[in-house]
Design an enzyme around this catalytic site. Sequence first.
Site, PDB file in Angstrom:
ATOM      1  N   SER A 197       0.849  -1.178   0.000  1.00 49.79           N
ATOM      2  CA  SER A 197       0.000   0.000   0.000  1.00 49.79           C
ATOM      3  C   SER A 197       0.889   1.234   0.000  1.00 49.79           C
ATOM      4  CB  SER A 197      -0.881  -0.025   1.246  1.00 49.79           C
ATOM      5  OG  SER A 197      -1.207   1.281   1.620  1.00 49.79           O
ATOM      6  N   LYS A 198       0.431   2.273  -0.726  1.00 47.28           N
ATOM      7  CA  LYS A 198       1.210   3.509  -0.761  1.00 47.28           C
ATOM      8  C   LYS A 198       1.291   4.138   0.628  1.00 47.28           C
ATOM      9  CE  LYS A 198       0.757   4.832  -5.517  1.00 47.28           C
ATOM     10  NZ  LYS A 198       0.189   5.712  -6.499  1.00 47.28           N
ATOM     11  N   ARG A 199       0.315   3.804   1.457  1.00 46.46           N
ATOM     12  CA  ARG A 199       0.309   4.362   2.807  1.00 46.46           C
ATOM     13  C   ARG A 199       1.372   3.703   3.685  1.00 46.46           C
ATOM     14  NH1 ARG A 199      -4.915   4.714   1.156  1.00 46.46           N
ATOM     15  NH2 ARG A 199      -5.161   2.486   1.384  1.00 46.46           N
ATOM     16  N   ASP A 200       1.880   2.573   3.207  1.00 42.80           N
ATOM     17  CA  ASP A 200       2.905   1.871   3.964  1.00 42.80           C
ATOM     18  C   ASP A 200       4.221   2.646   3.840  1.00 42.80           C
ATOM     19  OD1 ASP A 200       4.662   0.182   5.083  1.00 42.80           O
ATOM     20  OD2 ASP A 200       4.089  -1.579   3.931  1.00 42.80           O
TER      21      ASP A 200
END
Length: 310
Positions: free
Chosen positions: A243-246
Site C-alpha cells: 500500500s502507498k500508505r505503507d
Amino acid sequence: MRNSASENIPVVGRFAPSPTGPLHVGSLVAAVGSYILARQAGGLWFLRMEDLDLPRVVPCIADDMLSTLETLGFQWDGEVLYQSRRTDYYREAADELVRRRLAYPCGCTRSEIAQMASAPHEDGLVYPGLCREGLPPEKVERALRVKVYDEVISFQDGIMGLYGQHLTASCGDFVIYRADGPYAYHLAVVVDDAAAGVNQVVRGADLLSSTPRQIYLQRLFNYSTPSYWHLPLVTGPDGAKLSKRDHAVSLAHGRDLSKEGGELLASALRFLGQSPPVALEKAPPAEVLQWGVTHLDVASIPKKPGPFPL
Ligand code: GLU
C-alpha cells in the site's frame, strides 16, 4: 514478442505515476521496466503525472517524484505531461462517443447498481444496462457510460502472455465520466497515450485487467493499440498487496538516494529476474540503469508477484 512496435516506427514508452503518495518500490519497478524496455529499443520515454483525481492528489508529491527520478538517474524526453491540464481533450473524446451514440448518460447510484447487479467481478460491479436505452425520467445524469458488446477483447502481453476479457460479463457498460468527479482513468490514459504516440505500455500487473477496456476504447476512436508489458506486482513480506500508505516502502524513507540509489536500482533489476553484478550497486544510478538497458532479458522477468529484495 519483439521489444519494438514495428520495423519503422520508433518505440515510444512512458511512465505514468499517480501523485497520490511518494514514489515507492512498486512504482520504481514500473519506472525501471518502462525506461529500460523503451531505451533498449532505442525509443523515447515520456513522463505523465496522472493527477486527475484531485482530491486524492497530495500537494508537492509530483515534484518530489520528479526529483527522486532525477536522483535515480532517469532521463525523460520532452515535457512532463499533467493530466489535470488536459480535461478539454477528455471532454472532447467523451462528447464524440456520445455524439456517435456509443456512450450515454446514466443516472444509477452505486447502491442501485449493487442491488441490480449479479455477483461482483474482480474490478467491481457489472453494470446491468438500466439507462442504456435512455435516462429514465425520474433520474438525473450521474455519469457517462460507454456501451460494450458481446465480444472478447484479448491481447498478447509481452510478459503475462495471452489475456482476454468478455466486457459484457466482466464490467458491462463502463464509466468514462462522473458528474461529481474527473474523467475516468480509462478514457484519459487512452487519449493521452494516443496523443503522445505511445506504442509501448509497461506498467504493473494490477492494470492487466483494465487493459481490455482500454483496447476497446482505442478501437472506438480508431487509435492503434500499443504493445503491453505488465510487470509482476511487488508484495509486502507477508505476500499482501503493497500500500502507498505503507511508509516503509517509500523510496526516500530513511535513505540517501544519492548514495544508495545504485543499490535500490540493482534490487529493482533483481526483482525483475535479472542478475546485475554486486559491485554495480556502488556505481552511480545512471550506470545501473544503463546496465539494465544493455543486459535486461525480458524472458527472465517473472510473472508471479513477490517481495522486493532489499
Ligand atoms: N497511474 C497509474 C498508477 O500509478 C498507472 C497508469 C498506467 O501506467 O497506465 O498505477
